[in-house]
Design an enzyme around this catalytic site. Sequence first.
Site, PDB file in Angstrom:
ATOM      1  N   LYS A 236       6.094   7.938   0.137  1.00  0.00           N
ATOM      2  CA  LYS A 236       6.420   9.230   0.829  1.00  0.00           C
ATOM      3  C   LYS A 236       7.972   9.117   0.734  1.00  0.00           C
ATOM      4  O   LYS A 236       8.656   8.788   1.910  1.00  0.00           O
ATOM      5  CB  LYS A 236       5.961   8.965   2.304  1.00  0.00           C
ATOM      6  CG  LYS A 236       4.451   9.204   2.570  1.00  0.00           C
ATOM      7  CD  LYS A 236       4.355   9.407   4.183  1.00  0.00           C
ATOM      8  CE  LYS A 236       2.828   9.002   4.525  1.00  0.00           C
ATOM      9  NZ  LYS A 236       2.639   8.634   5.878  1.00  0.00           N
TER      10      LYS A 236
ATOM     11  N   THR B 142       9.661  -1.771   6.032  1.00  0.00           N
ATOM     12  CA  THR B 142       8.860  -3.118   6.014  1.00  0.00           C
ATOM     13  C   THR B 142       9.145  -3.909   4.684  1.00  0.00           C
ATOM     14  O   THR B 142       9.422  -4.778   4.829  1.00  0.00           O
ATOM     15  CB  THR B 142       7.241  -2.671   5.968  1.00  0.00           C
ATOM     16  OG1 THR B 142       6.947  -1.982   6.928  1.00  0.00           O
ATOM     17  CG2 THR B 142       6.416  -3.789   5.721  1.00  0.00           C
TER      18      THR B 142
ATOM     19  N   ASP C 216       0.768  -1.064  -0.233  1.00  0.00           N
ATOM     20  CA  ASP C 216       0.185  -0.091   0.190  1.00  0.00           C
ATOM     21  C   ASP C 216       0.822   1.294   0.017  1.00  0.00           C
ATOM     22  O   ASP C 216       0.805   2.143  -0.652  1.00  0.00           O
ATOM     23  CB  ASP C 216      -0.993   0.019   1.319  1.00  0.00           C
ATOM     24  CG  ASP C 216      -0.293  -0.334   2.527  1.00  0.00           C
ATOM     25  OD1 ASP C 216       1.130  -0.454   2.488  1.00  0.00           O
ATOM     26  OD2 ASP C 216      -0.871   0.063   3.601  1.00  0.00           O
TER      27      ASP C 216
ATOM     28  N   ASP D 275       7.047   3.912   3.394  1.00  0.00           N
ATOM     29  CA  ASP D 275       7.146   5.229   4.183  1.00  0.00           C
ATOM     30  C   ASP D 275       8.747   5.188   4.435  1.00  0.00           C
ATOM     31  O   ASP D 275       9.411   5.745   3.642  1.00  0.00           O
ATOM     32  CB  ASP D 275       6.284   4.890   5.469  1.00  0.00           C
ATOM     33  CG  ASP D 275       6.260   5.953   6.323  1.00  0.00           C
ATOM     34  OD1 ASP D 275       6.320   7.169   5.934  1.00  0.00           O
ATOM     35  OD2 ASP D 275       5.963   5.885   7.618  1.00  0.00           O
TER      36      ASP D 275
HETATM   37  P1  IMP Z   1       7.847   1.664   6.487  1.00  0.00           P
HETATM   38  O1  IMP Z   1       8.115   0.269   7.181  1.00  0.00           O
HETATM   39  O2  IMP Z   1       7.956   2.737   7.470  1.00  0.00           O
HETATM   40  O3  IMP Z   1       7.761   1.751   5.084  1.00  0.00           O
HETATM   41  O4  IMP Z   1       5.829   1.574   6.784  1.00  0.00           O
HETATM   42  C1  IMP Z   1       5.234   1.167   5.831  1.00  0.00           C
HETATM   43  C2  IMP Z   1       3.909   0.652   6.633  1.00  0.00           C
HETATM   44  O5  IMP Z   1       3.350   1.654   7.474  1.00  0.00           O
HETATM   45  C3  IMP Z   1       2.660   0.750   5.748  1.00  0.00           C
HETATM   46  O6  IMP Z   1       2.632  -0.840   5.178  1.00  0.00           O
HETATM   47  C4  IMP Z   1       1.529   1.045   6.385  1.00  0.00           C
HETATM   48  O7  IMP Z   1       1.068  -0.016   6.938  1.00  0.00           O
HETATM   49  C5  IMP Z   1       2.059   1.878   7.586  1.00  0.00           C
HETATM   50  N1  IMP Z   1       1.893   3.416   7.129  1.00  0.00           N
HETATM   51  C6  IMP Z   1       2.950   4.335   6.871  1.00  0.00           C
HETATM   52  N2  IMP Z   1       2.386   5.493   6.418  1.00  0.00           N
HETATM   53  C7  IMP Z   1       1.086   5.456   6.621  1.00  0.00           C
HETATM   54  C8  IMP Z   1      -0.022   6.215   6.257  1.00  0.00           C
HETATM   55  O8  IMP Z   1       0.188   7.502   5.889  1.00  0.00           O
HETATM   56  N3  IMP Z   1      -1.165   5.766   6.556  1.00  0.00           N
HETATM   57  C9  IMP Z   1      -1.561   4.402   6.927  1.00  0.00           C
HETATM   58  N4  IMP Z   1      -0.547   3.682   7.133  1.00  0.00           N
HETATM   59  C10 IMP Z   1       0.909   4.047   6.937  1.00  0.00           C
HETATM   60 MG    MG Z   2       1.348  -1.998   4.620  1.00  0.00          MG
END
Ligand code: IMP
Ligand code: MG
Length: 180
Positions: A130, A106, A99, A102
């Site tokens: 982002k 993940t 989805d 960020d």
């Molecule tokens: P990362 O590991 O920081 O890249 O985060 C990824 C996960 O954080 C995504 O798969 C989402 O589940 C959650 N996430 C990050 N930003 C948002 C947002 O703006 N809205 C909802 N979920 C988010």
């Molecule tokens: Mg996710």
Amino acid sequence: MTQLFGKPLVTQEAMRSRIKELGKEITHDYQSQDLVMVGVLKGAFAFYADLVRAIRLPVTVDFMIVKSQPNQRKLSGKVKVVTDLTEEVKGRDILLVEDIVDSGLTVQYLTKLLSKRKPRSLRICTLLSKPARRQIDVNVEYIGFEIPNHYVVGYGLDYQQQYRNLPYLAVLDPKGMDAE
Ligand code: IMP
Ligand code: MG
């Protein structure tokens, strides 16, 4: 529900046409390959369902349910795999469908995990990115939309498990849009 959010950040119409383009691109890139699309749940469910139907190729669908571990995640990027794939992916072409990317933690974790299973190829497709929040330089081949640094909900994305069914993408707190 709509009244809670003001103007959509990405409308249903914009979503539909961008996903169509992504589908065409993926269809072009994966000719004669053994495509396994791995949806990362729960967040990717809406995007995944639309994307898979925009691809004109034989495709195997599969999913992983993951949960981030809030306290550890910031440091290690560790996510908990609640439900793993059902398909064997060795020698196949995995497209990981997210989805949102960020920090990138993940996606980095899942990429490492899936690489160990020796797929022929492994690429990432995300509805949203982002870039301002990135901590890890991950290579994301397919990006639907790059968005500014706001917390967004709808179209599969949640805030405390709510708003996933909002049919467009919205900023959670539009009043905070100018704040960091
Ligand atoms: P990362 O590991 O920081 O890249 O985060 C990824 C996960 O954080 C995504 O798969 C989402 O589940 C959650 N996430 C990050 N930003 C948002 C947002 O703006 N809205 C909802 N979920 C988010
Ligand atoms: Mg996710």
